[in-house]
Design a protein around this motif. Sequence first.
Motif, mmCIF file in Angstrom:
data_model
loop_
_atom_site.group_PDB
_atom_site.id
_atom_site.type_symbol
_atom_site.label_atom_id
_atom_site.label_comp_id
_atom_site.label_asym_id
_atom_site.label_seq_id
_atom_site.Cartn_x
_atom_site.Cartn_y
_atom_site.Cartn_z
ATOM 1 N N SER A 36 6.306 -3.045 1.411
ATOM 2 C CA SER A 36 5.123 -2.599 2.142
ATOM 3 C C SER A 36 4.000 -2.192 1.199
ATOM 4 O O SER A 36 4.231 -1.924 0.019
ATOM 5 C CB SER A 36 5.476 -1.392 3.011
ATOM 6 N N ARG A 40 -0.083 6.082 0.118
ATOM 7 C CA ARG A 40 0.467 7.328 -0.437
ATOM 8 C C ARG A 40 0.699 7.165 -1.934
ATOM 9 O O ARG A 40 0.812 6.039 -2.435
ATOM 10 C CB ARG A 40 1.735 7.758 0.313
ATOM 11 N N TYR A 52 6.811 -0.208 -3.443
ATOM 12 C CA TYR A 52 5.650 -0.401 -2.576
ATOM 13 C C TYR A 52 4.563 -1.058 -3.408
ATOM 14 O O TYR A 52 4.624 -1.043 -4.643
ATOM 15 C CB TYR A 52 5.073 0.962 -2.121
ATOM 16 N N TYR A 80 0.564 2.727 5.995
ATOM 17 C CA TYR A 80 1.648 1.862 5.532
ATOM 18 C C TYR A 80 1.499 0.535 6.274
ATOM 19 O O TYR A 80 1.252 0.548 7.494
ATOM 20 C CB TYR A 80 3.023 2.432 5.901
ATOM 21 N N ASP A 100 11.668 -2.097 6.240
ATOM 22 C CA ASP A 100 11.898 -0.657 6.391
ATOM 23 C C ASP A 100 10.577 -0.083 6.887
ATOM 24 O O ASP A 100 9.662 0.160 6.104
ATOM 25 C CB ASP A 100 12.291 -0.075 5.022
HETATM 26 P P1 5GP Z 1 8.183 7.001 2.670
HETATM 27 O O1 5GP Z 1 6.871 7.677 2.394
HETATM 28 O O2 5GP Z 1 9.307 7.997 2.788
HETATM 29 O O3 5GP Z 1 8.485 5.907 1.691
HETATM 30 O O4 5GP Z 1 8.072 6.301 4.100
HETATM 31 C C1 5GP Z 1 7.630 7.017 5.184
HETATM 32 C C2 5GP Z 1 7.827 6.228 6.463
HETATM 33 O O5 5GP Z 1 6.967 5.094 6.463
HETATM 34 C C3 5GP Z 1 9.242 5.703 6.666
HETATM 35 O O6 5GP Z 1 9.597 5.985 8.007
HETATM 36 C C4 5GP Z 1 9.110 4.216 6.458
HETATM 37 O O7 5GP Z 1 10.041 3.500 7.242
HETATM 38 C C5 5GP Z 1 7.695 3.980 6.948
HETATM 39 N N1 5GP Z 1 7.107 2.742 6.402
HETATM 40 C C6 5GP Z 1 7.233 2.234 5.168
HETATM 41 N N2 5GP Z 1 6.571 1.069 5.057
HETATM 42 C C7 5GP Z 1 6.022 0.826 6.273
HETATM 43 C C8 5GP Z 1 5.226 -0.251 6.805
HETATM 44 O O8 5GP Z 1 4.892 -1.237 6.147
HETATM 45 N N3 5GP Z 1 4.850 -0.137 8.106
HETATM 46 C C9 5GP Z 1 5.196 0.929 8.893
HETATM 47 N N4 5GP Z 1 4.798 0.917 10.158
HETATM 48 N N5 5GP Z 1 5.941 1.954 8.428
HETATM 49 C C10 5GP Z 1 6.351 1.904 7.135
#
Ligand code: 5GP
Length: 205
Positions: A36, A40, A52, A80, A100
């Motif tokens: 993704s 952040r 990421y 995201y 994810d």
């Molecule tokens: P973290 O900051 O802990 O890596 O991710 C935070 C949240 O963002 C997690 O619930 C993860 O699944 C979600 N997330 C990560 N990548 C994406 C994305 O590309 N699209 C969406 N909708 N959520 C994402």
Amino acid sequence: MSQGAILVLSGPSGAGKSTIITAASNQIGEYYFSISTTTRSARVGEMDGRDYFFVSKESFKEDIKAGNFLEYAQVHGNYYGTSLKPVREALDAGKLVIFDIDVQGHRLVRDKMGDITTSVFITPPTLCVLQSRLEARKTDEQSIIIGRIENAKKEILALREYDFVIINESIEEASKEFTIIANAARLKQSHQQCEEFIKQWLMLD
Ligand code: 5GP
């Protein structure tokens, strides 16, 4: 009939999603993990292009305008998103594509590509366990942990929208369950493929 398929994984940060994928990776055949894009900041140990694509808000908004995302959402105050192009290429190559993404992303992917999508929600057994895991991994400040806990309380309500739920009490058990789900996800057929198969199946020499 072979084609690409999608497996969406959601669940609170700290649920063990990436550990489960890594543990199962030798048993689920070839797959493409969708990396993704996020606004952040990288955590200690995270690498740009592996965990990421870390970008600025401006650059993310340009990608939105250009229609480069299959889906995107705001989570914990950051953007995201899933880039469309690599996902298309992996699907065209017949791969299982693993996302994810959060519960908002799951809804969008289901709307767009529901017939080839399987989804699984991964969660620790209780909110208390989640809190201790987040505190133990020492990657986030207390205020961020509180935000993640609050978000998890909302996300758990979407549990029933998923095809499967994995309660991650032990990585060994959770990765076995994940392997079964991932291998079944590969076998899901699109409506179009079913139609084509029926047409051919009915043909007499
Ligand atoms: P973290 O900051 O802990 O890596 O991710 C935070 C949240 O963002 C997690 O619930 C993860 O699944 C979600 N997330 C990560 N990548 C994406 C994305 O590309 N699209 C969406 N909708 N959520 C994402």
